[in-house]
Write a protein that holds these residues in place. Structure first.
Motif, PDB file in Angstrom:
ATOM      1  N   ASP A 203      36.829  38.634  44.179  1.00  0.00           N
ATOM      2  CA  ASP A 203      37.424  39.940  43.876  1.00  0.00           C
ATOM      3  C   ASP A 203      38.827  40.039  44.463  1.00  0.00           C
TER       4      ASP A 203
ATOM      5  N   GLU B 189      32.597  41.923  33.071  1.00  0.00           N
ATOM      6  CA  GLU B 189      33.852  42.429  33.639  1.00  0.00           C
ATOM      7  C   GLU B 189      34.895  41.314  33.706  1.00  0.00           C
TER       8      GLU B 189
ATOM      9  N   LYS C  49      28.878  41.762  36.011  1.00  0.00           N
ATOM     10  CA  LYS C  49      30.021  41.095  36.640  1.00  0.00           C
ATOM     11  C   LYS C  49      30.629  40.071  35.690  1.00  0.00           C
TER      12      LYS C  49
END
Length: 94
Positions: free
Chosen positions: A71, A29, A26
């Motif tokens: 997100d 990313e 994560k």
């Protein structure tokens, strides 16, 4: 010149983060897809959400909720609002 990244929040090349803000996949990313400006804006919103909702990040469901909001924020989806918050841009002088 600072490193740049194509920011998925702003859909343009912007200054990149210096390092991954989270461990693991994560974090990588985010490092590759989120600008420094977007990350700083998220941190402000995250703090308000945690405080407003009185979340305990020791609880897995609280961490999961915050990650879901993150997100949504980076994908330009609606996030939960913080009640009573007025943006400085919305304040008009009398």
């Amino acid at each position: 010149m600072a490193n740049t990244v194509f920011c998925k929040k702003y859909q343009q090349e912007m200054e990149a983060l210096d390092r991954a803000p989270l461990p693991g996949a994560k974090g990588q990313e985010i490092l590759q897809n989120v600008s420094k400006q977007a990350w700083q804006e998220w941190q402000l919103l995250q703090t308000m959400i945690i405080n407003e909702k009185q979340l305990n990040l020791m609880q897995p469901e609280s961490r999961q909720y915050v990650m879901g909001q993150m997100d949504k924020f980076f994908n330009n989806e609606a996030t939960d609002k913080v009640s009573g918050y007025v943006s400085p841009d919305d304040i008009t002088e009398l």
